[in-house]
Design a protein around this motif. Structure first.
Motif, PDB file in Angstrom:
ATOM      1  N   GLU A 130       0.805  -1.225   0.000  1.00 63.91           N
ATOM      2  CA  GLU A 130       0.000   0.000   0.000  1.00 63.91           C
ATOM      3  C   GLU A 130       0.836   1.273   0.000  1.00 63.91           C
ATOM      4  OE1 GLU A 130       0.017  -1.391   4.416  1.00 63.91           O
ATOM      5  OE2 GLU A 130       0.295  -2.218   2.392  1.00 63.91           O
ATOM      6  N   PHE A 131       2.156   1.154   0.290  1.00 56.98           N
ATOM      7  CA  PHE A 131       3.025   2.338   0.316  1.00 56.98           C
ATOM      8  C   PHE A 131       3.756   2.563  -1.015  1.00 56.98           C
ATOM      9  CE2 PHE A 131       3.764   2.047   5.217  1.00 56.98           C
ATOM     10  CZ  PHE A 131       2.476   2.518   5.419  1.00 56.98           C
ATOM     11  N   VAL A 132       3.780   1.555  -1.873  1.00 58.46           N
ATOM     12  CA  VAL A 132       4.539   1.662  -3.127  1.00 58.46           C
ATOM     13  C   VAL A 132       4.005   2.811  -3.982  1.00 58.46           C
ATOM     14  CG1 VAL A 132       5.125   0.520  -5.301  1.00 58.46           C
ATOM     15  CG2 VAL A 132       5.155  -0.776  -3.157  1.00 58.46           C
ATOM     16  N   GLY A 133       4.889   3.736  -4.335  1.00 61.84           N
ATOM     17  CA  GLY A 133       4.520   4.861  -5.203  1.00 61.84           C
ATOM     18  C   GLY A 133       3.702   5.941  -4.518  1.00 61.84           C
ATOM     19  N   LYS A 134       3.489   5.827  -3.244  1.00 57.23           N
ATOM     20  CA  LYS A 134       2.683   6.823  -2.536  1.00 57.23           C
ATOM     21  C   LYS A 134       3.441   8.141  -2.415  1.00 57.23           C
ATOM     22  CE  LYS A 134      -0.334   7.279   1.470  1.00 57.23           C
ATOM     23  NZ  LYS A 134      -0.891   6.617   2.673  1.00 57.23           N
ATOM     24  N   LYS A 135       2.741   9.240  -2.619  1.00 61.11           N
ATOM     25  CA  LYS A 135       3.357  10.562  -2.517  1.00 61.11           C
ATOM     26  C   LYS A 135       3.106  11.161  -1.137  1.00 61.11           C
ATOM     27  CE  LYS A 135       3.032  11.611  -7.452  1.00 61.11           C
ATOM     28  NZ  LYS A 135       2.495  12.527  -8.483  1.00 61.11           N
ATOM     29  N   LEU A 136       4.195  11.638  -0.524  1.00 63.17           N
ATOM     30  CA  LEU A 136       4.103  12.313   0.769  1.00 63.17           C
ATOM     31  C   LEU A 136       4.561  13.757   0.614  1.00 63.17           C
ATOM     32  CD1 LEU A 136       5.548   9.635   3.251  1.00 63.17           C
ATOM     33  CD2 LEU A 136       3.199   9.940   2.484  1.00 63.17           C
ATOM     34  N   LYS A 137       3.989  14.642   1.390  1.00 63.72           N
ATOM     35  CA  LYS A 137       4.280  16.073   1.271  1.00 63.72           C
ATOM     36  C   LYS A 137       5.759  16.403   1.453  1.00 63.72           C
ATOM     37  CE  LYS A 137      -0.193  18.029   2.626  1.00 63.72           C
ATOM     38  NZ  LYS A 137      -0.910  18.819   3.661  1.00 63.72           N
ATOM     39  N   ASN A 138       6.405  15.730   2.375  1.00 63.54           N
ATOM     40  CA  ASN A 138       7.794  16.092   2.702  1.00 63.54           C
ATOM     41  C   ASN A 138       8.836  15.335   1.884  1.00 63.54           C
ATOM     42  OD1 ASN A 138       7.198  13.656   3.936  1.00 63.54           O
ATOM     43  ND2 ASN A 138       8.615  14.003   5.635  1.00 63.54           N
ATOM     44  N   LYS A 139       8.404  14.555   0.887  1.00 62.93           N
ATOM     45  CA  LYS A 139       9.352  13.833   0.036  1.00 62.93           C
ATOM     46  C   LYS A 139       9.179  14.274  -1.422  1.00 62.93           C
ATOM     47  CE  LYS A 139       9.392   9.802   3.108  1.00 62.93           C
ATOM     48  NZ  LYS A 139      10.726   9.841   3.708  1.00 62.93           N
ATOM     49  N   LYS A 140      10.293  14.509  -2.107  1.00 56.60           N
ATOM     50  CA  LYS A 140      10.267  15.050  -3.475  1.00 56.60           C
ATOM     51  C   LYS A 140       9.761  14.040  -4.489  1.00 56.60           C
ATOM     52  CE  LYS A 140      13.982  18.392  -2.691  1.00 56.60           C
ATOM     53  NZ  LYS A 140      15.368  18.791  -3.027  1.00 56.60           N
ATOM     54  N   THR A 141       9.990  12.764  -4.222  1.00 57.42           N
ATOM     55  CA  THR A 141       9.525  11.722  -5.148  1.00 57.42           C
ATOM     56  C   THR A 141       8.685  10.700  -4.365  1.00 57.42           C
ATOM     57  OG1 THR A 141      11.582  10.459  -4.804  1.00 57.42           O
ATOM     58  CG2 THR A 141      11.520  11.960  -6.688  1.00 57.42           C
TER      59      THR A 141
END
Length: 386
Positions: free
Chosen positions: A286-297
């Motif tokens: 469920e975390f694969v490819g997930k976008k987080l605000k504090n990470k650029k990719t």
């Protein structure tokens, strides 16, 4: 009999706790200047350790303190070769070891235990370590475990005998550190030279606390601990470039499939390479490819994450061991509002508690022996005098 300890450069109390676990020691005063560490220490021990070891005010306080054992995990610093070499006050001035030596000289405790990084024994080609031992043995009059004097007064010792590794004390962390233990000839006389404590303990006698990394890993770790794909690619490129140069530097996934009984590399106070050298495979689809605000990719597709602060706490024996109550409930916690950055720093800066505990048992046994032998000697002396 409980012996009283003075806890210098206290951090969050790892050395103190190791001694307390033996039930033979009671701490009576502490010193730490880092505000965040003081906050955690006070939360754990209900005492504020905010004192400056280098200040005259603190040293004067300690001169009026009744205590038996000085404890200190101090930074490694170079000693000046300048000056007239008039004893430790000249040779070590400006270093934190000078302040330890000054307090030992002023207060003359029955014993001490000092802790430092592995590099201390090779620092300045061994001259820094030799100076420290010469000050402790020749100037402050302590019998240091593992040190002997030859007929010409030269110190005979094996520097590596002062190194103990956390991985041999029940925890899966490769963390060699220097430990120096001494007993006062001023207090016990020549009897202190005959102590049965001939060398530092090299392993934990009561079996492992955690067998390997797999036993300390947390379940359902939050997404914020997972690396972004971009960052993981950067780490891979860096490792590849180092490999081409013939270096073994770079990130490591310490629980890679096929590793039997995986252990971590030493965790560091900075957090930086301490995290990159201790990455974990923990795949969560469920975390694969997930976008987080504090990470650029987006998050990486391989399930690679950093260790959590709680996992670092287990590696040092704080969590899952040193603060368990009689019912096995873990009472270790940080005060509210302490950031992950500070948690990593405080654990990385600390000691591995089970190593300290094992040394503390030996110190307690030796002090008991010295007290008994000294009393016997006095009784025999009085009987002869009569």
């Amino acid at each position: 009999m409980k012996y009283k300890t003075l806890d210098l450069f206290a951090g969050i109390g790892g050395i103190r706790r190791g001694f307390e676990l033996t039930k033979k020691f009671k701490n009576v005063m502490s010193a730490e200047i880092d505000d965040y560490a003081c906050k955690t220490y006070e939360y754990l021990f209900k005492e504020n350790p905010k004192n400056d070891v280098t200040s005259n005010e603190f040293k004067e306080q300690v001169e009026n303190l009744e205590y038996d054992v000085l404890l200190a995990g101090f930074p490694c610093q170079a000693f000046s070769s300048a000056g007239k070499k008039e004893g430790f006050r000249d040779k070590t001035r400006g270093t934190l070891f000078f302040d330890i030596a000054d307090i030992l000289d002023r207060t003359k405790p029955k014993a001490f235990m000092l802790e430092n990084v592995e590099g201390l024994i090779t620092h300045k080609k061994g001259k820094t370590f030799q100076t420290i031992l010469e000050v402790l043995v020749k100037e402050l009059n302590y019998k240091v475990v593992g040190v002997h004097l030859d007929s010409k007064g030269n110190l005979i010792y094996n520097p590596r005998s002062f190194l103990l590794n956390s991985k041999n004390f029940g925890l899966p962390q490769n963390r060699p550190r220097v430990y120096i233990v001494g007993f006062s000839l001023d207090h016990y006389g020549e009897i202190a030279k005959m102590i049965p404590f001939k060398k530092l303990p090299t392993e934990r006698k009561r079996g492992p606390i955690f067998n390997d990394i797999n036993e300390i890993l947390e379940k359902n770790v939050p997404e914020k601990y997972y690396l972004s794909q971009g960052y993981l690619e950067t780490l891979k490129k860096h490792k590849e470039s180092q490999k081409k140069k013939g270096n073994g530097f770079g990130y490591q996934i310490i629980n890679s499939p096929g590793i039997l009984k995986p252990i971590s590399n030493a965790i560091l106070a900075t957090g930086g390479s301490g995290k990159e050298r201790n990455l974990i495979y923990d795949f969560r689809e469920e975390f694969v490819g997930k976008k987080l605000k504090n990470k650029k990719t987006p998050l990486n597709s391989e399930g690679v994450r950093v260790m959590t602060p709680r996992e670092w706490g287990k590696l040092q024996g704080f969590i899952g061991y040193a603060f368990l109550d009689e019912d096995g409930n873990d009472k270790f916690d940080f005060p509210p509002g302490i950031s992950d950055t500070q948690k990593y720093k405080q654990f990385g800066n600390s000691v591995t508690i089970p190593v300290i505990e094992e040394i503390a048992y030996e110190i307690a046994k030796t002090l008991d022996w010295l007290e008994s032998e000294t009393q016997t000697f006095h009784k025999e002396f009085v009987a002869v005098a009569r």
